[in-house]
Design an enzyme around this catalytic site. Structure first.
Site, PDB file in Angstrom:
ATOM      1  N   ARG A  88       0.841  -1.198   0.000  1.00 33.13           N
ATOM      2  CA  ARG A  88       0.000   0.000   0.000  1.00 33.13           C
ATOM      3  C   ARG A  88       0.881   1.256   0.000  1.00 33.13           C
ATOM      4  O   ARG A  88       0.530   2.282  -0.558  1.00 33.13           O
ATOM      5  CB  ARG A  88      -0.907   0.008   1.233  1.00 33.13           C
ATOM      6  CG  ARG A  88      -1.934  -1.126   1.236  1.00 33.13           C
ATOM      7  CD  ARG A  88      -2.713  -1.151   2.546  1.00 33.13           C
ATOM      8  NE  ARG A  88      -3.767  -2.157   2.572  1.00 33.13           N
ATOM      9  CZ  ARG A  88      -3.604  -3.389   3.023  1.00 33.13           C
ATOM     10  NH1 ARG A  88      -2.438  -3.796   3.468  1.00 33.13           N
ATOM     11  NH2 ARG A  88      -4.621  -4.237   3.036  1.00 33.13           N
ATOM     12  N   ASP A 148     -10.332  -4.574   8.170  1.00 33.27           N
ATOM     13  CA  ASP A 148      -9.411  -5.588   8.691  1.00 33.27           C
ATOM     14  C   ASP A 148     -10.100  -6.439   9.757  1.00 33.27           C
ATOM     15  O   ASP A 148      -9.881  -7.653   9.843  1.00 33.27           O
ATOM     16  CB  ASP A 148      -8.149  -4.916   9.256  1.00 33.27           C
ATOM     17  CG  ASP A 148      -7.449  -4.055   8.212  1.00 33.27           C
ATOM     18  OD1 ASP A 148      -7.573  -4.377   7.010  1.00 33.27           O
ATOM     19  OD2 ASP A 148      -6.794  -3.057   8.585  1.00 33.27           O
ATOM     20  N   ARG A 151     -12.327  -8.936   8.119  1.00 33.21           N
ATOM     21  CA  ARG A 151     -11.520 -10.051   7.586  1.00 33.21           C
ATOM     22  C   ARG A 151     -11.070 -10.981   8.720  1.00 33.21           C
ATOM     23  O   ARG A 151     -11.007 -12.195   8.556  1.00 33.21           O
ATOM     24  CB  ARG A 151     -10.316  -9.485   6.820  1.00 33.21           C
ATOM     25  CG  ARG A 151     -10.749  -8.861   5.499  1.00 33.21           C
ATOM     26  CD  ARG A 151      -9.589  -8.246   4.729  1.00 33.21           C
ATOM     27  NE  ARG A 151     -10.020  -7.861   3.388  1.00 33.21           N
ATOM     28  CZ  ARG A 151      -9.428  -6.940   2.648  1.00 33.21           C
ATOM     29  NH1 ARG A 151      -8.365  -6.293   3.108  1.00 33.21           N
ATOM     30  NH2 ARG A 151      -9.873  -6.671   1.444  1.00 33.21           N
ATOM     31  N   HIS A 175      -2.902   0.230   8.855  1.00 37.28           N
ATOM     32  CA  HIS A 175      -3.579  -0.555   7.815  1.00 37.28           C
ATOM     33  C   HIS A 175      -2.535  -0.991   6.779  1.00 37.28           C
ATOM     34  O   HIS A 175      -2.477  -0.480   5.674  1.00 37.28           O
ATOM     35  CB  HIS A 175      -4.679   0.295   7.178  1.00 37.28           C
ATOM     36  CG  HIS A 175      -5.430  -0.400   6.086  1.00 37.28           C
ATOM     37  ND1 HIS A 175      -6.133  -1.562   6.277  1.00 37.28           N
ATOM     38  CD2 HIS A 175      -5.580  -0.096   4.766  1.00 37.28           C
ATOM     39  CE1 HIS A 175      -6.674  -1.933   5.143  1.00 37.28           C
ATOM     40  NE2 HIS A 175      -6.347  -1.066   4.208  1.00 37.28           N
TER      41      HIS A 175
HETATM   42  N1  LIG Z   1      -8.550   1.718   3.216  1.00 41.50           N
HETATM   43  C1  LIG Z   1      -8.908   0.529   2.775  1.00 41.50           C
HETATM   44  O1  LIG Z   1      -9.257  -0.361   3.541  1.00 41.50           O
HETATM   45  C2  LIG Z   1      -8.919   0.279   1.282  1.00 41.50           C
HETATM   46  C3  LIG Z   1      -9.500  -0.894   0.760  1.00 41.50           C
HETATM   47  C4  LIG Z   1      -9.505  -1.069  -0.629  1.00 41.50           C
HETATM   48  C5  LIG Z   1      -8.934  -0.113  -1.460  1.00 41.50           C
HETATM   49  N2  LIG Z   1      -8.354   0.983  -0.906  1.00 41.50           N
HETATM   50  C6  LIG Z   1      -7.768   2.040  -1.724  1.00 41.50           C
HETATM   51  O2  LIG Z   1      -8.828   2.801  -2.295  1.00 41.50           O
HETATM   52  C7  LIG Z   1      -8.379   3.392  -3.513  1.00 41.50           C
HETATM   53  C8  LIG Z   1      -9.388   3.071  -4.622  1.00 41.50           C
HETATM   54  O3  LIG Z   1      -9.381   1.696  -4.924  1.00 41.50           O
HETATM   55  P1  LIG Z   1     -10.293   1.129  -6.113  1.00 41.50           P
HETATM   56  O4  LIG Z   1     -10.080  -0.331  -6.129  1.00 41.50           O
HETATM   57  O5  LIG Z   1     -11.667   1.693  -6.013  1.00 41.50           O
HETATM   58  O6  LIG Z   1      -9.538   1.788  -7.373  1.00 41.50           O
HETATM   59  P2  LIG Z   1     -10.174   2.101  -8.823  1.00 41.50           P
HETATM   60  O7  LIG Z   1      -9.032   2.321  -9.749  1.00 41.50           O
HETATM   61  O8  LIG Z   1     -11.198   1.083  -9.178  1.00 41.50           O
HETATM   62  O9  LIG Z   1     -10.935   3.487  -8.585  1.00 41.50           O
HETATM   63  C9  LIG Z   1     -10.276   4.689  -8.311  1.00 41.50           C
HETATM   64  C10 LIG Z   1     -11.024   5.787  -9.053  1.00 41.50           C
HETATM   65  O10 LIG Z   1     -10.447   7.042  -8.668  1.00 41.50           O
HETATM   66  C11 LIG Z   1     -10.554   7.881  -9.813  1.00 41.50           C
HETATM   67  N3  LIG Z   1      -9.660   9.030  -9.659  1.00 41.50           N
HETATM   68  C12 LIG Z   1      -8.324   9.098  -9.792  1.00 41.50           C
HETATM   69  N4  LIG Z   1      -7.896  10.356  -9.585  1.00 41.50           N
HETATM   70  C13 LIG Z   1      -8.982  11.101  -9.291  1.00 41.50           C
HETATM   71  C14 LIG Z   1      -9.192  12.461  -8.977  1.00 41.50           C
HETATM   72  N5  LIG Z   1      -8.179  13.328  -8.878  1.00 41.50           N
HETATM   73  N6  LIG Z   1     -10.449  12.871  -8.728  1.00 41.50           N
HETATM   74  C15 LIG Z   1     -11.509  12.021  -8.812  1.00 41.50           C
HETATM   75  N7  LIG Z   1     -11.362  10.706  -9.123  1.00 41.50           N
HETATM   76  C16 LIG Z   1     -10.119  10.256  -9.367  1.00 41.50           C
HETATM   77  C17 LIG Z   1     -10.177   6.971 -10.968  1.00 41.50           C
HETATM   78  O11 LIG Z   1     -10.592   7.494 -12.216  1.00 41.50           O
HETATM   79  C18 LIG Z   1     -10.900   5.683 -10.583  1.00 41.50           C
HETATM   80  O12 LIG Z   1     -12.194   5.592 -11.161  1.00 41.50           O
HETATM   81  C19 LIG Z   1      -6.968   2.840  -3.751  1.00 41.50           C
HETATM   82  O13 LIG Z   1      -6.006   3.748  -3.280  1.00 41.50           O
HETATM   83  C20 LIG Z   1      -6.956   1.582  -2.903  1.00 41.50           C
HETATM   84  O14 LIG Z   1      -5.642   1.199  -2.540  1.00 41.50           O
HETATM   85  C21 LIG Z   1      -8.338   1.193   0.434  1.00 41.50           C
END
Ligand SMILES: NC(=O)c1ccc[n+]([C@@H]2O[C@H](COP(=O)([O-])OP(=O)(O)OC[C@H]3O[C@@H](n4cnc5c(N)ncnc54)[C@H](O)[C@@H]3O)[C@@H](O)[C@H]2O)c1
Length: 310
Positions: A88, A148, A151, A175
């Site tokens: 991450r 988490d 899970r 995380h």
């Molecule tokens: N905290 C957690 O528990 C957790 C869990 C899963 C994923 N995540 C994180 O969440 C984020 C999103 O994951 P995902 O699987 O949905 O990714 P994804 O690629 O499916 O979606 C991300 C979206 O963000 C958009 N985006 C990018 N830059 C942008 C901006 N400046 N303004 C608006 N939109 C923008 C993209 O176009 C895309 O549609 C990642 O960083 C991932 O690591 C965190």
């Protein structure tokens, strides 16, 4: 109750879907930088409304934050997810710029918003929002521990051969694969410690499987997971929107709690209409304290990579 979700990708759209199905918000606005993407996701979701029986109105916008004005709660999922083999922490460069500009745009149009940060590395992104905005600390919440912990409960239910509704357990700490601290000593099946049902070796296996829960799915799916992350975010949004006073481990700014300060890390908090209404300080044993301290050192090292000059 108006909720904005920035990032209409896998996690953002799944979160919008669960919020709509739970039917507690009047309006959800999806925002994405990709032309027509959020509008398309919103239209597709709205076409499930009569089938699933919810009244939440979902709309989409391509980067037009005027559509998000006066949101009560906003979720930041914009950014890149990890690919198999990535940590991450490797996402920090790109995601820090995105999270900084997105949080500023959200607050400009919704000065009283409560922000939930999801983009990774999440503890550091949450800290970044604290450092670069003027929102009060109770209104900036990082989502990681709720996922988490879900899970952890899944793995415990497998090990005990018990339904998940019988299981209680919590993961605190950072995380990340190395930072999570599953609180195995406090995990129970209907109030009975899980150690009454499974061996120490099995508990350790559960703990390890929990810590790499995200990486396991990333390897299987080719990108990071979305159903459980989306559901976890929707639970936090609901707790705030409905003033539920529910306890979740969330990434919160610590100022002396657990002997830690100047970082955001997962600890149990009470969520209600004021966001983080209380940080709950558990009595940890020495081993748990030292794991949390080590985890905090890891989070602080990642925070040090941030360029915090405004
Ligand atoms: N905290 C957690 O528990 C957790 C869990 C899963 C994923 N995540 C994180 O969440 C984020 C999103 O994951 P995902 O699987 O949905 O990714 P994804 O690629 O499916 O979606 C991300 C979206 O963000 C958009 N985006 C990018 N830059 C942008 C901006 N400046 N303004 C608006 N939109 C923008 C993209 O176009 C895309 O549609 C990642 O960083 C991932 O690591 C965190």
């Amino acid at each position: 109750m108006k909720v904005t979700i920035v990032g209409a990708g896998a996690v953002g759209a799944s979160c919008a879907e669960y919020i709509a199905i739970k039917n507690f918000a009047s309006e959800v606005v999806l925002v994405d930088i990709k032309e027509d993407y959020a509008e398309g996701k919103a239209m597709d979701l709205m076409q499930t409304s009569s089938l699933l029986g919810f009244d939440t109105r979902i709309t989409g916008s391509t980067n037009d934050y005027s559509k998000t004005a006066n949101s009560d709660i906003a979720v930041i999922t914009s950014g890149i997810p990890r690919k198999p083999g990535m940590t991450r922490e490797e996402l920090i460069g790109i995601n820090a710029d995105i999270v900084k500009s997105v949080s500023a745009s959200l607050i400009e149009h919704s000065p009283n918003v409560t922000l939930i940060v999801v983009s990774n590395p999440m503890d550091t992104m949450t800290y970044l929002v604290h450092k670069t905005t003027d929102l009060p600390k109770n209104k900036i919440i990082g989502m990681g521990g709720a996922l988490d912990s879900a899970r952890f409960k899944y793995r415990l239910s497998e090990a005990l051969d018990a339904p998940q509704s019988d299981i209680d357990g919590m993961v605190i700490g950072g995380h990340s694969d190395t930072g999570m601290v599953p609180l195995t000593r406090l995990a129970t099946r209907n109030s009975v410690p899980v150690s009454k049902f499974i061996s120490k070796e099995r508990i350790d296996e559960v703990s390890e499987a929990t810590k790499v829960g995200g990486a396991t799915l990333t390897k299987m799916l080719g990108t990071s997971a979305w159903y459980a992350p989306g559901a976890a975010v929707s639970s936090l949004v609901q707790a705030i929107a409905c003033d539920q006073k529910k306890m979740f481990p969330c990434s919160a700014l610590l100022e002396g709690e657990y002997g830690l300060s100047d970082l955001c890390i997962g600890v149990p908090v009470i969520l209600g209409k004021n966001g983080i209404e209380k940080i709950v300080e558990l009595e940890l044993d020495d081993a748990e304290k030292s794991k949390l301290k080590e985890s905090a050192e890891g989070v602080s090292k990642v925070n040090d990579l941030l360029d915090l000059k405004k």
